[in-house]
Design a protein around this motif. Structure first.
Motif, PDB file in Angstrom:
ATOM      1  N   ILE A 298       0.866  -1.167   0.000  1.00  0.00           N
ATOM      2  CA  ILE A 298       0.000   0.000   0.000  1.00  0.00           C
ATOM      3  C   ILE A 298       0.906   1.220   0.000  1.00  0.00           C
ATOM      4  CG2 ILE A 298      -1.946  -1.128   1.110  1.00  0.00           C
ATOM      5  CD1 ILE A 298      -1.067   0.167   3.748  1.00  0.00           C
ATOM      6  N   LEU A 299       0.327   2.393  -0.276  1.00  0.00           N
ATOM      7  CA  LEU A 299       1.130   3.590  -0.451  1.00  0.00           C
ATOM      8  C   LEU A 299       0.701   4.685   0.518  1.00  0.00           C
ATOM      9  CD1 LEU A 299       1.019   3.749  -4.366  1.00  0.00           C
ATOM     10  CD2 LEU A 299       2.489   2.353  -2.897  1.00  0.00           C
ATOM     11  N   HIS A 300       1.672   5.306   1.155  1.00  0.00           N
ATOM     12  CA  HIS A 300       1.398   6.494   1.958  1.00  0.00           C
ATOM     13  C   HIS A 300       0.923   7.590   1.001  1.00  0.00           C
ATOM     14  CE1 HIS A 300       1.902   9.951   4.569  1.00  0.00           C
ATOM     15  NE2 HIS A 300       2.244   9.179   5.577  1.00  0.00           N
ATOM     16  N   PRO A 301      -0.165   8.288   1.325  1.00  0.00           N
ATOM     17  CA  PRO A 301      -0.727   9.228   0.355  1.00  0.00           C
ATOM     18  C   PRO A 301       0.082  10.500   0.163  1.00  0.00           C
ATOM     19  CG  PRO A 301      -1.929   9.354   2.412  1.00  0.00           C
ATOM     20  CD  PRO A 301      -0.979   8.189   2.540  1.00  0.00           C
ATOM     21  N   GLN A 302       0.985  10.850   1.115  1.00  0.00           N
ATOM     22  CA  GLN A 302       1.716  12.107   0.982  1.00  0.00           C
ATOM     23  C   GLN A 302       3.201  11.897   1.225  1.00  0.00           C
ATOM     24  OE1 GLN A 302       0.198  15.994   2.479  1.00  0.00           O
ATOM     25  NE2 GLN A 302       2.054  16.046   3.702  1.00  0.00           N
ATOM     26  N   PRO A 303       3.994  11.724   0.175  1.00  0.00           N
ATOM     27  CA  PRO A 303       5.441  11.615   0.354  1.00  0.00           C
ATOM     28  C   PRO A 303       6.024  12.891   0.973  1.00  0.00           C
ATOM     29  CG  PRO A 303       4.785  10.822  -1.805  1.00  0.00           C
ATOM     30  CD  PRO A 303       3.575  11.477  -1.204  1.00  0.00           C
ATOM     31  N   SER A 304       7.100  12.718   1.741  1.00  0.00           N
ATOM     32  CA  SER A 304       7.745  13.837   2.420  1.00  0.00           C
ATOM     33  C   SER A 304       9.257  13.643   2.370  1.00  0.00           C
ATOM     34  CB  SER A 304       7.252  13.938   3.862  1.00  0.00           C
ATOM     35  OG  SER A 304       7.403  12.692   4.526  1.00  0.00           O
ATOM     36  N   CYS A 305       9.993  14.699   2.744  1.00  0.00           N
ATOM     37  CA  CYS A 305      11.447  14.672   2.552  1.00  0.00           C
ATOM     38  C   CYS A 305      12.192  13.875   3.611  1.00  0.00           C
ATOM     39  CB  CYS A 305      11.989  16.098   2.505  1.00  0.00           C
ATOM     40  SG  CYS A 305      11.999  16.962   4.112  1.00  0.00           S
ATOM     41  N   GLY A 306      11.656  13.790   4.834  1.00  0.00           N
ATOM     42  CA  GLY A 306      12.317  13.075   5.910  1.00  0.00           C
ATOM     43  C   GLY A 306      13.442  13.837   6.577  1.00  0.00           C
ATOM     44  N   MET A 307      13.718  15.058   6.114  1.00  0.00           N
ATOM     45  CA  MET A 307      14.866  15.810   6.609  1.00  0.00           C
ATOM     46  C   MET A 307      14.506  17.122   7.293  1.00  0.00           C
ATOM     47  SD  MET A 307      17.403  13.863   5.895  1.00  0.00           S
ATOM     48  CE  MET A 307      18.771  14.988   6.168  1.00  0.00           C
ATOM     49  N   CYS A 308      13.368  17.712   6.976  1.00  0.00           N
ATOM     50  CA  CYS A 308      13.014  19.016   7.532  1.00  0.00           C
ATOM     51  C   CYS A 308      12.639  18.879   9.010  1.00  0.00           C
ATOM     52  CB  CYS A 308      11.872  19.655   6.750  1.00  0.00           C
ATOM     53  SG  CYS A 308      10.284  18.808   6.934  1.00  0.00           S
ATOM     54  N   LEU A 309      12.452  20.000   9.691  1.00  0.00           N
ATOM     55  CA  LEU A 309      12.145  19.975  11.120  1.00  0.00           C
ATOM     56  C   LEU A 309      10.858  19.210  11.405  1.00  0.00           C
ATOM     57  CD1 LEU A 309      13.084  23.620  12.205  1.00  0.00           C
ATOM     58  CD2 LEU A 309      14.322  21.502  12.717  1.00  0.00           C
TER      59      LEU A 309
END
Length: 231
Positions: free
Chosen positions: A95-106
């Protein structure tokens, strides 16, 4: 082998269903780059968000480049992986997470990835979603599920989780049973199963169909138009 083209449902011009805002188009299959996964979509749910998009309710805020592929409640099989991907392999059911994110920001480092400065939302605005035969996503937003779990149910994990999380965070100290969760479409949820749902098939896309919310299509009046065969 990655096919050259695929079929996909795209928003061509937001508006009422009577004005045919969607088109079934033949489009290029995206190739996964480093850290990316190409998923063959088995099932894509229709969220109330999709209906807002189709109707053009959010067009002023989105400013989308048309046409684009909708769909963010997805489940399927890993078809290909890009360089450096180690968390899944070809053939895994996911299954897929609906909102990818950078993993690096605060925000991401604080565990608030939905508030990521660089987040994007496949199926919304200018990022193609999963109402297609294939969808490309970052590898860290792909979650493997047990092979025996129905992919129709798998696609519904995200909206059910949203409802459960919202109620758990804001209303209940102890979760025994939940009924009538909103998540915009009136889900009925119990911890030992899912009830009050309707299954429909968008057979034009192949796979084993789509998992559709009865309430969503009742509100929109468009179930027959999109081809759902069971309400």
């Amino acid at each position: 082998m990655i096919p050259t083209t695929m079929r996909a449902w795209r928003v061509r011009r937001p508006g009422p269903m009577a004005d045919n805002p969607l088109e079934l188009a033949e489009v290029p299959v995206p190739a996964p780059g480093p850290g990316e996964v190409l998923v063959q979509v088995s099932t894509c749910g229709v969220c109330r968000t999709d209906l807002h998009i189709i109707n053009g309710d959010w067009e002023a805020a989105q400013h989308p480049d048309l046409p684009y592929v909708i769909g963010h409640e997805n489940a399927g099989w890993v078809h290909a992986v890009g360089e450096g991907v180690t968390n899944v392999k070809v053939g895994d059911t996911v299954i897929l997470h609906p909102q990818p994110s950078c993993g690096m920001c605060l925000a991401c480092r604080a565990g608030r990835d939905m508030q990521c400065d660089s987040a994007f939302f496949p199926g919304l605005s200018n990022n193609d979603g999963g109402m297609a035969e294939y969808v490309k996503v970052p590898a860290d937003k792909v979650v493997e599920i047990p092979p025996g779990l129905s992919l129709k149910l798998g696609a519904f994990i995200e909206p059910v989780a949203v409802g459960v999380h919202g109620v758990a965070e804001n209303f209940l100290g102890e979760l025994d049973e939940l009924r009538g969760l909103g998540h915009e479409v009136g889900l009925g949820v119990q911890l030992d199963g899912v009830a009050g749902l309707a299954i429909g098939g968008l057979d034009d896309l192949g796979g084993d169909g789509a998992f559709l919310s009865l309430a969503a299509f009742t509100l929109a009046g468009c179930g027959d138009t999109l081809g759902a065969d069971d309400f």
